[in-house]
Scaffold this active site. Structure first.
Site, PDB file in Angstrom:
ATOM      1  N   ASP A 126       0.857  -1.188   0.000  1.00 28.21           N
ATOM      2  CA  ASP A 126       0.000   0.000   0.000  1.00 28.21           C
ATOM      3  C   ASP A 126       0.896   1.243   0.000  1.00 28.21           C
ATOM      4  O   ASP A 126       1.883   1.318   0.732  1.00 28.21           O
ATOM      5  CB  ASP A 126      -0.917  -0.006   1.225  1.00 28.21           C
ATOM      6  CG  ASP A 126      -2.053   0.988   1.089  1.00 28.21           C
ATOM      7  OD1 ASP A 126      -3.218   0.547   0.994  1.00 28.21           O
ATOM      8  OD2 ASP A 126      -1.792   2.207   1.084  1.00 28.21           O
ATOM      9  N   ILE A 127       0.532   2.220  -0.825  1.00 33.28           N
ATOM     10  CA  ILE A 127       1.370   3.414  -0.975  1.00 33.28           C
ATOM     11  C   ILE A 127       1.359   4.272   0.290  1.00 33.28           C
ATOM     12  O   ILE A 127       2.312   5.009   0.559  1.00 33.28           O
ATOM     13  CB  ILE A 127       0.916   4.211  -2.230  1.00 33.28           C
ATOM     14  CG1 ILE A 127       2.026   5.073  -2.766  1.00 33.28           C
ATOM     15  CG2 ILE A 127      -0.332   5.021  -1.972  1.00 33.28           C
ATOM     16  CD1 ILE A 127       1.795   5.578  -4.188  1.00 33.28           C
TER      17      ILE A 127
ATOM     18  N   GLU B 220     -12.146   3.525  -1.117  1.00 33.28           N
ATOM     19  CA  GLU B 220     -11.774   4.631  -2.014  1.00 33.28           C
ATOM     20  C   GLU B 220     -11.559   4.150  -3.438  1.00 33.28           C
ATOM     21  O   GLU B 220     -11.806   4.888  -4.389  1.00 33.28           O
ATOM     22  CB  GLU B 220     -10.476   5.284  -1.526  1.00 33.28           C
ATOM     23  CG  GLU B 220     -10.633   6.035  -0.228  1.00 33.28           C
ATOM     24  CD  GLU B 220      -9.300   6.468   0.355  1.00 33.28           C
ATOM     25  OE1 GLU B 220      -8.257   6.296  -0.307  1.00 33.28           O
ATOM     26  OE2 GLU B 220      -9.318   6.976   1.496  1.00 33.28           O
ATOM     27  N   VAL B 221     -11.035   2.932  -3.580  1.00 31.74           N
ATOM     28  CA  VAL B 221     -10.747   2.400  -4.916  1.00 31.74           C
ATOM     29  C   VAL B 221     -11.751   1.291  -5.212  1.00 31.74           C
ATOM     30  O   VAL B 221     -11.807   0.285  -4.489  1.00 31.74           O
ATOM     31  CB  VAL B 221      -9.303   1.856  -5.007  1.00 31.74           C
ATOM     32  CG1 VAL B 221      -9.027   1.309  -6.399  1.00 31.74           C
ATOM     33  CG2 VAL B 221      -8.288   2.939  -4.643  1.00 31.74           C
TER      34      VAL B 221
ATOM     35  N   HIS C 299     -10.332  -5.271  -3.378  1.00 27.38           N
ATOM     36  CA  HIS C 299      -8.995  -5.541  -2.854  1.00 27.38           C
ATOM     37  C   HIS C 299      -9.086  -5.927  -1.393  1.00 27.38           C
ATOM     38  O   HIS C 299      -9.958  -5.455  -0.662  1.00 27.38           O
ATOM     39  CB  HIS C 299      -8.069  -4.330  -3.039  1.00 27.38           C
ATOM     40  CG  HIS C 299      -8.627  -3.056  -2.493  1.00 27.38           C
ATOM     41  ND1 HIS C 299      -9.559  -2.312  -3.176  1.00 27.38           N
ATOM     42  CD2 HIS C 299      -8.413  -2.406  -1.331  1.00 27.38           C
ATOM     43  CE1 HIS C 299      -9.884  -1.254  -2.462  1.00 27.38           C
ATOM     44  NE2 HIS C 299      -9.213  -1.290  -1.323  1.00 27.38           N
TER      45      HIS C 299
ATOM     46  N   HIS D 124      -7.069  -5.947   2.174  1.00 26.19           N
ATOM     47  CA  HIS D 124      -5.945  -5.389   2.926  1.00 26.19           C
ATOM     48  C   HIS D 124      -5.400  -6.454   3.876  1.00 26.19           C
ATOM     49  O   HIS D 124      -6.178  -7.084   4.611  1.00 26.19           O
ATOM     50  CB  HIS D 124      -6.401  -4.218   3.808  1.00 26.19           C
ATOM     51  CG  HIS D 124      -6.909  -3.018   3.084  1.00 26.19           C
ATOM     52  ND1 HIS D 124      -6.160  -1.871   2.922  1.00 26.19           N
ATOM     53  CD2 HIS D 124      -8.106  -2.765   2.488  1.00 26.19           C
ATOM     54  CE1 HIS D 124      -6.876  -0.972   2.276  1.00 26.19           C
ATOM     55  NE2 HIS D 124      -8.069  -1.477   2.000  1.00 26.19           N
TER      56      HIS D 124
HETATM   57  P1  5GP Z   1      -9.656   1.351   0.189  1.00 23.27           P
HETATM   58  O1  5GP Z   1      -9.875   2.477   1.169  1.00 23.27           O
HETATM   59  O2  5GP Z   1     -10.295   1.619  -1.147  1.00 23.27           O
HETATM   60  O3  5GP Z   1     -10.065   0.019   0.773  1.00 23.27           O
HETATM   61  O4  5GP Z   1      -8.106   1.243   0.017  1.00 23.27           O
HETATM   62  C1  5GP Z   1      -7.414   1.730  -1.082  1.00 23.27           C
HETATM   63  C2  5GP Z   1      -5.962   1.682  -0.699  1.00 23.27           C
HETATM   64  O5  5GP Z   1      -5.186   1.854  -1.859  1.00 23.27           O
HETATM   65  C3  5GP Z   1      -5.529   2.799   0.276  1.00 23.27           C
HETATM   66  O6  5GP Z   1      -5.013   2.223   1.466  1.00 23.27           O
HETATM   67  C4  5GP Z   1      -4.473   3.582  -0.499  1.00 23.27           C
HETATM   68  O7  5GP Z   1      -3.387   3.991   0.307  1.00 23.27           O
HETATM   69  C5  5GP Z   1      -4.041   2.593  -1.568  1.00 23.27           C
HETATM   70  N1  5GP Z   1      -3.625   3.192  -2.828  1.00 23.27           N
HETATM   71  C6  5GP Z   1      -4.273   4.170  -3.512  1.00 23.27           C
HETATM   72  N2  5GP Z   1      -3.625   4.461  -4.650  1.00 23.27           N
HETATM   73  C7  5GP Z   1      -2.534   3.653  -4.685  1.00 23.27           C
HETATM   74  C8  5GP Z   1      -1.470   3.488  -5.633  1.00 23.27           C
HETATM   75  O8  5GP Z   1      -1.390   4.142  -6.671  1.00 23.27           O
HETATM   76  N3  5GP Z   1      -0.528   2.544  -5.335  1.00 23.27           N
HETATM   77  C9  5GP Z   1      -0.582   1.790  -4.196  1.00 23.27           C
HETATM   78  N4  5GP Z   1       0.399   0.900  -4.011  1.00 23.27           N
HETATM   79  N5  5GP Z   1      -1.572   1.925  -3.290  1.00 23.27           N
HETATM   80  C10 5GP Z   1      -2.537   2.854  -3.530  1.00 23.27           C
END
Ligand code: 5GP
Length: 111
Positions: A31-32, A97-98, A102, A104
Site C-alpha cells: 500500500d502506498i 476509495e478504490v 482488494h 488489505h
Molecule cells: P480502500 O480504502 O479503497 O479500501 O483502500 C485503497 C488503498 O489503496 C488505500 O489504502 C491507499 O493507500 C491505496 N492506494 C491508492 N492508490 C494507490 C497506488 O497508486 N498505489 C498503491 N500501491 N496503493 C494505492
C-alpha cells in the site's frame, strides 16, 4: 463497461507498484500509504474476475474473495507471519476509495 481504476493500471503495468506476491490470478503489492508496519493489498488480475466491491459480487465473481484470502494466507505463510488482519472496505461509507475489489493485509510484524 466499468470505470478503469488505479488498480486496473497497476495490473496492466501502466503505473508501477511494489509487488510482493504474484500468481496467474492474484497480485499483492505494498500500500502506498501504509497504515501498519506491513500493509499489503491483494487484487485479482483476470478481467473476468473484476468486481468493484464486495457489495457487487455475483454468482460469477463469488469465488474472488476466496482467491484473495488464499493469496494473503500464502503470502503470510511464506513470510512466517504469526498474526495479521484481513479487511475489505465496502462502499464509500465503509471507507472504500478504490472501486476494484482488494483485500488489505495489515500486521504489526514488519516483513
Ligand atoms: P480502500 O480504502 O479503497 O479500501 O483502500 C485503497 C488503498 O489503496 C488505500 O489504502 C491507499 O493507500 C491505496 N492506494 C491508492 N492508490 C494507490 C497506488 O497508486 N498505489 C498503491 N500501491 N496503493 C494505492
Amino acid at each position: 463497461m466499468h470505470e478503469r481504476t488505479i488498480f486496473h493500471k497497476i495490473v496492466s503495468g501502466d503505473i508501477p507498484c511494489e509487488a510482493v506476491y504474484e500468481t496467474d490470478d492474484v497480485l499483492g503489492f505494498k500500500d502506498i500509504h501504509p497504515k501498519a508496519p506491513t500493509h499489503i493489498l491483494f487484487i485479482a488480475k483476470r478481467e473476468e474476475d473484476f468486481v468493484a466491491s464486495i457489495n457487487d459480487l455475483t454468482e460469477e465473481t463469488a469465488h474472488v474473495p476466496g482467491l484473495l484470502i488464499r493469496a494473503a494466507q500464502d503470502f503470510a505463510n511464506q513470510k512466517g507471519m504469526s498474526g495479521y488482519q484481513l479487511k475489505f472496505h465496502v462502499g464509500k461509507d465503509g471507507g472504500q476509495e478504490v472501486f476494484y475489489l482488494h483485500l488489505h493485509l495489515l500486521s504489526q510484524q514488519k516483513v
